[in-house]
Design a protein around this motif. Structure first.
Motif, mmCIF file in Angstrom:
data_model
loop_
_atom_site.group_PDB
_atom_site.id
_atom_site.type_symbol
_atom_site.label_atom_id
_atom_site.label_comp_id
_atom_site.label_asym_id
_atom_site.label_seq_id
_atom_site.Cartn_x
_atom_site.Cartn_y
_atom_site.Cartn_z
ATOM 1 N N ALA A 152 0.846 -1.186 0.000
ATOM 2 C CA ALA A 152 0.000 0.000 0.000
ATOM 3 C C ALA A 152 0.885 1.241 0.000
ATOM 4 N N VAL A 153 0.591 2.162 -0.917
ATOM 5 C CA VAL A 153 1.386 3.385 -1.023
ATOM 6 C C VAL A 153 0.469 4.597 -1.007
ATOM 7 N N LEU A 154 1.009 5.677 -0.517
ATOM 8 C CA LEU A 154 0.290 6.942 -0.422
ATOM 9 C C LEU A 154 1.091 8.003 -1.147
ATOM 10 N N GLN A 155 0.427 8.791 -1.959
ATOM 11 C CA GLN A 155 1.124 9.858 -2.675
ATOM 12 C C GLN A 155 1.368 11.024 -1.725
ATOM 13 N N VAL A 156 2.612 11.435 -1.597
ATOM 14 C CA VAL A 156 2.981 12.530 -0.706
ATOM 15 C C VAL A 156 3.719 13.594 -1.518
ATOM 16 N N SER A 157 3.975 14.733 -0.911
ATOM 17 C CA SER A 157 4.766 15.763 -1.592
ATOM 18 C C SER A 157 6.218 15.299 -1.661
ATOM 19 N N MET A 158 6.963 15.833 -2.606
ATOM 20 C CA MET A 158 8.373 15.464 -2.744
ATOM 21 C C MET A 158 9.169 15.893 -1.514
ATOM 22 N N GLU A 159 8.733 16.943 -0.832
ATOM 23 C CA GLU A 159 9.404 17.357 0.390
ATOM 24 C C GLU A 159 9.198 16.326 1.493
ATOM 25 N N GLU A 160 7.962 15.801 1.600
ATOM 26 C CA GLU A 160 7.665 14.791 2.612
ATOM 27 C C GLU A 160 8.302 13.446 2.290
ATOM 28 N N ALA A 161 8.562 13.199 1.015
ATOM 29 C CA ALA A 161 9.061 11.885 0.580
ATOM 30 C C ALA A 161 10.369 11.506 1.247
ATOM 31 N N THR A 162 11.131 12.486 1.703
ATOM 32 C CA THR A 162 12.411 12.187 2.344
ATOM 33 C C THR A 162 12.226 11.503 3.693
ATOM 34 N N ARG A 163 10.988 11.478 4.226
ATOM 35 C CA ARG A 163 10.740 10.872 5.546
ATOM 36 C C ARG A 163 10.197 9.456 5.449
ATOM 37 N N PHE A 164 9.994 8.953 4.224
ATOM 38 C CA PHE A 164 9.338 7.662 4.039
ATOM 39 C C PHE A 164 10.214 6.696 3.252
ATOM 40 N N GLY A 165 9.784 5.430 3.259
ATOM 41 C CA GLY A 165 10.295 4.475 2.300
ATOM 42 C C GLY A 165 9.582 4.715 0.983
ATOM 43 N N ILE A 166 10.322 4.935 -0.090
ATOM 44 C CA ILE A 166 9.737 5.356 -1.367
ATOM 45 C C ILE A 166 9.822 4.230 -2.392
ATOM 46 N N MET A 167 8.693 4.016 -3.088
ATOM 47 C CA MET A 167 8.620 2.999 -4.127
ATOM 48 C C MET A 167 8.799 3.653 -5.502
ATOM 49 N N ASN A 168 9.811 3.219 -6.237
ATOM 50 C CA ASN A 168 10.005 3.665 -7.612
ATOM 51 C C ASN A 168 9.481 2.581 -8.552
ATOM 52 N N LEU A 169 8.778 3.001 -9.617
ATOM 53 C CA LEU A 169 8.093 2.059 -10.493
ATOM 54 C C LEU A 169 8.770 1.968 -11.847
ATOM 55 N N GLY A 170 8.679 0.780 -12.433
ATOM 56 C CA GLY A 170 9.161 0.583 -13.788
ATOM 57 C C GLY A 170 8.088 0.925 -14.799
ATOM 58 N N GLU A 171 8.385 0.785 -16.073
ATOM 59 C CA GLU A 171 7.438 1.122 -17.131
ATOM 60 C C GLU A 171 6.178 0.259 -17.086
ATOM 61 N N ASN A 172 6.281 -0.945 -16.530
ATOM 62 C CA ASN A 172 5.117 -1.831 -16.445
ATOM 63 C C ASN A 172 4.240 -1.551 -15.231
ATOM 64 N N GLY A 173 4.632 -0.568 -14.425
ATOM 65 C CA GLY A 173 3.834 -0.196 -13.267
ATOM 66 C C GLY A 173 4.177 -0.938 -12.000
ATOM 67 N N TYR A 174 5.016 -1.979 -12.082
ATOM 68 C CA TYR A 174 5.430 -2.717 -10.891
ATOM 69 C C TYR A 174 6.593 -1.993 -10.215
ATOM 70 N N VAL A 175 6.791 -2.295 -8.936
ATOM 71 C CA VAL A 175 7.891 -1.688 -8.189
ATOM 72 C C VAL A 175 9.214 -2.222 -8.722
ATOM 73 N N CYS A 176 10.132 -1.323 -9.013
ATOM 74 C CA CYS A 176 11.455 -1.743 -9.486
ATOM 75 C C CYS A 176 12.555 -1.364 -8.508
ATOM 76 N N GLU A 177 12.248 -0.475 -7.541
ATOM 77 C CA GLU A 177 13.283 -0.035 -6.605
ATOM 78 C C GLU A 177 12.621 0.480 -5.333
ATOM 79 N N PHE A 178 13.250 0.201 -4.211
ATOM 80 C CA PHE A 178 12.792 0.708 -2.916
ATOM 81 C C PHE A 178 13.916 1.527 -2.292
ATOM 82 N N GLU A 179 13.593 2.754 -1.861
ATOM 83 C CA GLU A 179 14.582 3.623 -1.222
ATOM 84 C C GLU A 179 14.070 4.034 0.156
#
Length: 398
Positions: A152-179
């Motif tokens: 489950a993911v929640l869309q946040v501001s880019m400023e807030e994103a530094t406080r969370f675990g962030i999911m980066n997606l590939g072209e197919n829409g699946y998660v390709c990287e976790f930061e």
């Protein structure tokens, strides 16, 4: 007894950032919203979503939480084919047991419990978030996407994103990287710490993780990256409703204040009830000197003072001439005549004596904060507790 999905609710958190409020109880046990405790929200979500088997993993000061949950009856989880089960850390014969060492280790220690239900999927939840979510919708998407894990993911501001675990997606829409808390995030999709796993696959990764001496035994740090490295399908479930992690004094105060605007988080939606275990107390009483403005006042309260923009739990007493402004009073609090409580959270059974002042309005300074007293202390007559102060439990009066 094969299940399509069972839930495992991580409720052993110490909640150290709630300071005085969690000296004697685990964070999920902290009162919230007048008549609830924080754990009522994920338990109610499970019941409303049709998930009738919930393992509740407790650890830090569990007695009150264990008693509160009981057999799960208030949430309709006391079924013959499921139920709510308290799962503390335990030591088996000949085993080198320990407290849960991380979120993944907590689930690993309960593999046998999960196997009893032979579930196709396992929902992993946190016990310290305030939100309403239909897990059935998330499970449906998880199955449609043939995912090994749905996050489950929640869309946040880019400023807030530094406080969370962030999911980066590939072209197919699946998660390709976790930061984890990236300084320069590439995405605004923040993990909510809510997962659905295919149990057969998760079971294997948990065992591998447990056998890794260098692992932190954590879902975000270890399990999710391991699955990504192995090429598993990880799908992001986009949640668009209200959600708040109430792990700090300010966030807990903010979430309580949000209840005063029902369109932000409504507790009055009969189609998605939030249930709780409540003491039997009489109706609240409003005296001739009382003035109540834009506030929540729960059963058993005795009000003869002024209440404004505040949330009062059960059995709170506010005497004549007392003022409660922008504050959260937990069960059994007494505010005596002439006292003022403002921009504060007051723990259970605390007494604010005559003419005491707790907290101050915001002044724009960096040092301002929500004052916190609690629980079961006495603020002496005429005392002044400044903004942001933390008054701890103890025998001494303040």
């Amino acid at each position: 007894m094969k299940k399509k999905c069972i839930a495992m609710l991580l409720a052993g958190g110490q909640g150290s950032r709630l300071y005085a409020l969690t000296q004697q109880v685990a964070k999920p046990s902290v009162p919230f919203g007048g008549k609830y405790r924080i754990i009522d929200f994920p338990l109610s979500n499970c019941a409303n979503s049709g998930i009738d088997t919930v393992g509740v993993l407790t650890q830090y000061k569990p007695m009150k939480l264990n008693s509160y949950i009981g057999n799960g009856q208030p949430w309709d989880l006391d079924t013959s084919t499921g139920g709510a089960y308290i799962l503390p850390p335990y030591l088996g014969a000949g085993e080198k047991g320990s407290w849960f060492r991380g979120t993944a280790n907590a689930i690993y220690q309960n593999i046998n419990f999960i196997d009893e239900y032979d579930p196709e999927n396992v929902l992993i939840l946190s016990g310290d978030h305030i939100y309403k979510m239909d897990y059935a919708d998330m499970l449906k998407e998880h199955l449609e996407k043939d995912a090994a894990c749905t996050i489950a993911v929640l869309q946040v501001s880019m400023e807030e994103a530094t406080r969370f675990g962030i999911m980066n997606l590939g072209e197919n829409g699946y998660v390709c990287e976790f930061e984890e808390k990236p300084k320069q995030p590439k995405s605004d999709l923040a993990s909510m710490g809510i997962y659905i796993f295919n149990w057969e696959k998760l079971r294997r990764y948990l065992i591998d993780d447990e056998n890794d001496p260098n692992s932190s035994n954590d879902f975000g740090k270890n399990i999710i990256p391991a699955m990504l490295n192995a090429g598993e399908k990880l799908w992001p479930y986009r949640f668009k409703g209200y959600w708040r992690d109430v792990g700090t004094i300010t966030s807990l105060w903010d979430a309580n204040m949000d209840l005063l605007t029902p369109e932000t988080l409504s507790l009055y939606d009969s189609s998605w009830p939030i249930s709780s275990r409540n003491d039997t107390v009489p109706p609240h009483y409003v005296g001739e000197n009382a003035e109540i403005i834009y506030s929540i006042v729960t059963e058993g309260c005795d009000i003869d003072g002024r209440i404004e923009n505040s949330v009062l739990s059960s059995a709170v007493t506010v005497e004549k001439g007392a003022n409660v402004l922008y504050s959260v009073l937990m069960p059994g609090v007494t505010v005596k005549a002439g006292a003022t409580v403002q921009y504060a959270i007051v723990g259970e059974n605390t007494v604010i004596s005559e003419n005491a002042v707790v907290g101050n309005p915001p002044d724009g300074s960096e040092n301002w904060g929500v004052a916190t007293c609690g629980p079961e202390i006495c603020i002496k007559e005429g005392a002044r507790i400044p903004a942001g102060a933390m008054v701890y439990t103890g025998e001494e009066e303040f």
